[in-house]
Design an enzyme around this catalytic site. Structure first.
Site, PDB file in Angstrom:
ATOM      1  N   HIS A  41       0.838  -1.199   0.000  1.00  0.00           N
ATOM      2  CA  HIS A  41       0.000   0.000   0.000  1.00  0.00           C
ATOM      3  C   HIS A  41       0.872   1.247   0.000  1.00  0.00           C
ATOM      4  O   HIS A  41       2.088   1.156   0.177  1.00  0.00           O
ATOM      5  CB  HIS A  41      -0.899   0.013   1.254  1.00  0.00           C
ATOM      6  CG  HIS A  41      -0.106   0.169   2.506  1.00  0.00           C
ATOM      7  ND1 HIS A  41       0.528  -0.886   3.129  1.00  0.00           N
ATOM      8  CD2 HIS A  41       0.207   1.279   3.241  1.00  0.00           C
ATOM      9  CE1 HIS A  41       1.175  -0.449   4.194  1.00  0.00           C
ATOM     10  NE2 HIS A  41       1.010   0.867   4.287  1.00  0.00           N
ATOM     11  N   HIS A 126       5.486   6.139  -1.238  1.00  0.00           N
ATOM     12  CA  HIS A 126       6.287   4.952  -1.521  1.00  0.00           C
ATOM     13  C   HIS A 126       5.502   3.688  -1.179  1.00  0.00           C
ATOM     14  O   HIS A 126       4.490   3.754  -0.480  1.00  0.00           O
ATOM     15  CB  HIS A 126       7.596   4.987  -0.734  1.00  0.00           C
ATOM     16  CG  HIS A 126       7.400   4.852   0.738  1.00  0.00           C
ATOM     17  ND1 HIS A 126       6.997   5.911   1.537  1.00  0.00           N
ATOM     18  CD2 HIS A 126       7.505   3.773   1.562  1.00  0.00           C
ATOM     19  CE1 HIS A 126       6.888   5.482   2.795  1.00  0.00           C
ATOM     20  NE2 HIS A 126       7.177   4.188   2.824  1.00  0.00           N
TER      21      HIS A 126
END
Length: 179
Positions: A41, A126
């Site tokens: 995620h 990220h």
């Protein structure tokens, strides 16, 4: 007490591709945690422990974020946090996307309005591929590559963190972005 974060879940096909790439790098030798595909995620805001009453208020506040639209997010390679020789985190980097920054800012603002204890460090979008370096050997390599890939972010969620269970992250409230 239960811990939470707000984030964007990746499409499972993309998550599997990233895990496949990561597994070729043998990072289990250098890092203690390699998240499974189901847990990949983008964290928008990490919350930690939140009491029940504030959690309900947060869900209502997140529902009020209605001006934001779907967006295309592009992966831009592999990077690290920490000492480059023995990084504490190896991640899939994300190309700059103003709409993603706007979404994170709106979510952060809602959390701050509710006086939730959030991390206010600069947002670096990220996808964590490996974390908790063993610190024993150099393992990050400039040869680590991931295929350039794009995906559409159509929603974001409030997740509960459930250590020891796979997947560890369970979406408990999801907000759909407009087309």
């Amino acid at each position: 007490m239960q811990h939470y974060f707000i984030g964007v879940k990746l499409p499972i096909e993309l998550s599997r591709q990233l895990v496949h790439s990561r597994d070729r790098w043998q990072l289990e030798q250098s890092h203690k945690k390699l998240p499974p595909a189901e847990d990949l995620h983008i964290t928008l805001v990490y919350l930690g422990a939140v009491e029940g009453g504030k959690l309900k208020s947060l869900m209502q506040a997140l529902d009020d974020i209605d001006s934001l639209k779907t967006m295309i997010v592009t992966l831009s390679g592999v990077s690290t946090f920490g000492n480059p020789a023995t990084p504490r985190v190896i991640y899939a980097a994300i190309e700059e996307q103003p709409k993603l920054i706007e979404l994170q800012s709106a979510v952060l603002e809602k959390c701050l309005d509710l006086s939730l204890p959030v991390d206010t460090k600069k947002f670096v979008p990220h996808i964590t591929l490996a974390k908790k370096s063993r610190g024993q050997q150099e393992h990050f390599s400039k040869d680590m590559h991931i295929a350039s890939n794009k995906f559409t972010v159509k929603e974001f969620s409030l997740f509960s963190i459930n250590p020891g269970v796979i997947p560890s992250y369970q979406a408990i409230h999801t907000i759909t972005l407009k087309d």
